[in-house]
Design a protein around this motif. Structure first.
Motif, PDB file in Angstrom:
ATOM      1  N   UNK A 374      -4.288   4.238  41.938  1.00  7.32           N
ATOM      2  CA  UNK A 374      -4.954   4.218  42.950  1.00  7.32           C
ATOM      3  C   UNK A 374      -4.346   2.987  43.864  1.00  7.32           C
ATOM      4  N   UNK A 375      -3.763   2.062  43.401  1.00 12.81           N
ATOM      5  CA  UNK A 375      -3.204   1.043  44.188  1.00 12.81           C
ATOM      6  C   UNK A 375      -1.593   1.351  44.434  1.00 12.81           C
ATOM      7  N   UNK A 376      -1.075   2.164  43.841  1.00 10.92           N
ATOM      8  CA  UNK A 376       0.330   2.575  44.140  1.00 10.92           C
ATOM      9  C   UNK A 376       0.328   3.873  44.767  1.00 10.92           C
ATOM     10  N   UNK A 377      -0.543   4.685  44.723  1.00  9.76           N
ATOM     11  CA  UNK A 377      -0.467   5.953  45.662  1.00  9.76           C
ATOM     12  C   UNK A 377       0.555   6.915  44.910  1.00  9.76           C
ATOM     13  N   UNK A 378       0.920   6.673  43.761  1.00  7.92           N
ATOM     14  CA  UNK A 378       1.929   7.629  43.207  1.00  7.92           C
ATOM     15  C   UNK A 378       1.291   8.621  42.403  1.00  7.92           C
ATOM     16  N   UNK A 379       2.064   9.840  42.214  1.00  8.59           N
ATOM     17  CA  UNK A 379       1.704  10.846  41.490  1.00  8.59           C
ATOM     18  C   UNK A 379       1.414  10.595  39.903  1.00  8.59           C
ATOM     19  N   UNK A 380       0.665  11.130  39.396  1.00  4.62           N
ATOM     20  CA  UNK A 380       0.288  10.851  37.891  1.00  4.62           C
ATOM     21  C   UNK A 380       1.469  11.034  37.076  1.00  4.62           C
ATOM     22  N   UNK A 381       2.250  11.816  37.033  1.00  4.95           N
ATOM     23  CA  UNK A 381       3.208  12.349  36.167  1.00  4.95           C
ATOM     24  C   UNK A 381       4.489  11.349  36.547  1.00  4.95           C
ATOM     25  N   UNK A 382       4.549  11.091  37.887  1.00  6.27           N
ATOM     26  CA  UNK A 382       5.681   9.863  38.233  1.00  6.27           C
ATOM     27  C   UNK A 382       5.554   8.330  37.537  1.00  6.27           C
ATOM     28  N   UNK A 383       4.065   8.237  37.480  1.00 10.52           N
ATOM     29  CA  UNK A 383       3.649   6.962  37.174  1.00 10.52           C
ATOM     30  C   UNK A 383       3.864   6.866  35.568  1.00 10.52           C
ATOM     31  N   UNK A 384       3.363   7.794  34.888  1.00 11.97           N
ATOM     32  CA  UNK A 384       3.605   7.978  33.441  1.00 11.97           C
ATOM     33  C   UNK A 384       5.166   7.638  33.014  1.00 11.97           C
ATOM     34  N   UNK A 385       6.115   8.318  33.921  1.00 16.63           N
ATOM     35  CA  UNK A 385       7.294   8.182  33.574  1.00 16.63           C
ATOM     36  C   UNK A 385       7.956   6.855  33.700  1.00 16.63           C
ATOM     37  N   UNK A 386       7.354   6.437  35.035  1.00 11.34           N
ATOM     38  CA  UNK A 386       7.709   4.945  35.299  1.00 11.34           C
ATOM     39  C   UNK A 386       7.406   3.982  34.115  1.00 11.34           C
ATOM     40  N   UNK A 387       6.028   4.059  33.750  1.00 15.05           N
ATOM     41  CA  UNK A 387       5.717   3.332  32.737  1.00 15.05           C
ATOM     42  C   UNK A 387       6.342   3.476  31.424  1.00 15.05           C
ATOM     43  N   UNK A 388       6.680   4.560  31.148  1.00 14.76           N
ATOM     44  CA  UNK A 388       7.624   4.879  30.017  1.00 14.76           C
ATOM     45  C   UNK A 388       8.931   3.854  30.023  1.00 14.76           C
ATOM     46  N   UNK A 389       9.469   4.316  31.028  1.00 13.99           N
ATOM     47  CA  UNK A 389      10.928   3.774  31.330  1.00 13.99           C
ATOM     48  C   UNK A 389      10.531   2.274  31.213  1.00 13.99           C
ATOM     49  N   UNK A 390       9.525   1.481  31.729  1.00 15.21           N
ATOM     50  CA  UNK A 390       9.487  -0.108  31.918  1.00 15.21           C
ATOM     51  C   UNK A 390       9.045  -0.310  30.537  1.00 15.21           C
ATOM     52  N   UNK A 391       8.520   0.191  29.706  1.00 17.36           N
ATOM     53  CA  UNK A 391       8.257  -0.005  28.267  1.00 17.36           C
ATOM     54  C   UNK A 391       9.498  -0.017  27.351  1.00 17.36           C
ATOM     55  N   UNK A 392      10.378   0.988  27.690  1.00 22.00           N
ATOM     56  CA  UNK A 392      11.551   1.228  27.221  1.00 22.00           C
ATOM     57  C   UNK A 392      12.519   0.066  27.577  1.00 22.00           C
ATOM     58  N   UNK A 393      12.436  -0.586  28.857  1.00 25.58           N
ATOM     59  CA  UNK A 393      13.280  -1.641  29.275  1.00 25.58           C
ATOM     60  C   UNK A 393      12.723  -3.033  28.512  1.00 25.58           C
ATOM     61  N   UNK A 394      11.348  -2.973  28.189  1.00 28.50           N
ATOM     62  CA  UNK A 394      10.971  -4.046  27.174  1.00 28.50           C
ATOM     63  C   UNK A 394      10.151  -5.223  28.371  1.00 28.50           C
ATOM     64  N   UNK A 395       9.936  -4.332  29.365  1.00 27.67           N
ATOM     65  CA  UNK A 395       9.176  -5.304  30.457  1.00 27.67           C
ATOM     66  C   UNK A 395       7.683  -5.056  30.378  1.00 27.67           C
ATOM     67  N   UNK A 396       7.111  -4.047  30.035  1.00 21.88           N
ATOM     68  CA  UNK A 396       5.560  -3.910  29.850  1.00 21.88           C
ATOM     69  C   UNK A 396       5.367  -3.357  28.560  1.00 21.88           C
ATOM     70  N   UNK A 397       4.233  -3.515  28.038  1.00 27.58           N
ATOM     71  CA  UNK A 397       3.722  -2.765  26.950  1.00 27.58           C
ATOM     72  C   UNK A 397       2.189  -2.055  26.955  1.00 27.58           C
ATOM     73  N   UNK A 398       2.175  -1.159  26.412  1.00 29.62           N
ATOM     74  CA  UNK A 398       0.576  -0.552  26.145  1.00 29.62           C
ATOM     75  C   UNK A 398      -0.191  -1.191  25.131  1.00 29.62           C
TER      76      UNK A 398
END
Length: 408
Positions: A374-398
């Motif tokens: 809601x805050x970023x206005x991104x598409x769902x698939x695009x957001x999930x892909x970004x979150x996965x990349x950020x996890x792989x970078x070691x910047x965020x975690x679920x």
């Protein structure tokens, strides 16, 4: 031939016990002390405390066979005395041999307090375990530097992160991590050591072949293969609740110090802290929020004099001395941390615009994926892909399904 005497030798631990068959009757000659301990441990009804009491009074199997049921029941539970006296002395060596075969079949073994492999540090605690069953690398019991990390089963993210941090850092400093294989803090401690390429020992409260909790089966199997799992309880002993507080003295007894990470007001981890103090070990406590029930126990320990565990160097300095914290090993730890910080900074600098946008919506408090959408206005698939990349970078975690926080 009727009058003929035949002899059968049984290969037992250290030296053999011999059973002579004379005209169809068995006569026991002798049982070794190690076999005596194994025989006592083979009874479902005999616990570690009673075994220690029996060994303290009757140093050999022969001495025990000569006492009456009434005398034995005078200082151990009557039911326990009944099963011990109900076992025929002539059959004891045969029973021990079958028990050994069952241990070997499962890939398990054992040592006793009489063996060279038994750790000296454990030998001199009050009420040391007389026998230890194990699976894995038994040489870990002789490691000079050991640190126990224990705490709540229903741990928070903060607690699990703290346990993993201390386990990883202290493993790199040469400590073997000891814990109890439970959910929560114990699991985080074991996994932190393994991930860092360190060594870890799991101390069970149930029988050596009774995995508890079942949800940690994968962790057990990994530790069976490359680490060490021990128990003072033999085969098929269930996970009785009363065995776990007794087990805790082994966790602290093996270690130079004990780190408590999250504990409620009446947590079992506080029992470990008390036992550590009784054994002359250092006690460390990770501080927590004053309004968090999971931190009441640890904050109280600090108030009572426990060393505050704010960083790994605190532990090293307390156990190994101030001078040690400036040596090459700690410098290496600091170098590794600086390297990770540099990599994180470089990664942040190279983020795409969309990745930066998502990073800006994630904090130290869990953020739900729907709110980020809601805050970023991104598409769902695009957001999930970004979150996965950020996890792989070691910047965020679920932290749990759909919730994300910054990774420290």
């Amino acid at each position: 031939m009727t009058g003929r005497i035949s002899r059968r030798r049984m290969c037992l631990k250290r030296c053999s016990s011999e059973i002579f068959l004379i005209r169809g009757k068995k006569m026991m000659v002798e049982m070794t002390k190690n076999d005596y301990l194994l025989w006592l441990s083979s009874f479902f009804e005999t616990g570690p405390t009673s075994i220690s009491k029996i060994i303290g009074r009757y140093r050999t199997f022969d001495e025990l066979t000569k006492v009456s049921y009434e005398e034995l029941a005078g200082f151990i539970p009557a039911k326990m005395a009944a099963v011990i006296k109900g076992d025929k002395p002539d059959d004891a060596a045969v029973k021990v041999e079958k028990y050994k075969e069952k241990l070997e079949k499962g890939g398990y073994s054992y040592i006793t307090i009489l063996d060279d492999e038994y750790p000296d540090r454990l030998k001199y605690i009050p009420d040391p375990p007389q026998i230890l069953f194990y699976k894995g690398d038994i040489s870990l019991l002789k490691r000079e530097r050991m640190i126990a990390i224990v705490g709540a089963r229903q741990a928070t993210d903060y607690g699990r992160e703290a346990a993993a941090y201390f386990s990883s850092e202290l493993s790199q400093a040469g400590f073997c991590v000891v814990s109890g294989l439970a959910f929560g803090i114990d699991t985080a401690a074991h996994k932190g050591a393994i991930k860092a390429g360190g060594r870890t020992i799991g101390v069970m409260g149930s029988g050596i072949n009774d995995i508890y909790p079942k949800g940690n089966t994968a962790l057990y199997k990994e530790m069976y293969e490359s680490q060490l799992v021990i128990s003072e309880n033999g085969l098929d002993i269930p996970s009785f609740a009363f065995n776990f507080p007794v087990r805790n003295r082994i966790i602290s007894g093996l270690s130079c110090g004990v780190i408590i990470v999250e504990a409620r007001e009446k947590s079992g981890s506080l029992i470990t802290a008390d036992q550590a103090l009784e054994q002359g070990r250092s006690v460390f406590a990770v501080p927590g929020r004053i309004n968090d029930p999971m931190s009441v126990g640890t904050n109280r320990l600090i108030h009572s004099g426990a060393v505050i565990a704010a960083k790994a160097e605190d532990i090293i300095e307390e156990i190994l001395g101030v001078s040690y914290t400036s040596d090459s090993l700690v410098k290496k730890m600091n170098g590794e941390r600086e390297k990770k910080d540099r990599e994180r900074t470089e990664c942040l600098e190279n983020l795409s615009g969309a990745e930066r946008l998502v990073m800006g919506k994630i904090s130290n408090d869990p953020s739900f994926v729907d709110d980020i959408l809601e805050e970023t206005k991104l598409g769902f698939s695009e957001l999930i892909s970004i979150l996965i990349r950020l996890e792989q970078y070691g910047l965020v975690r679920e932290t749990e399904r759909g919730y994300y926080i910054l990774k420290k």
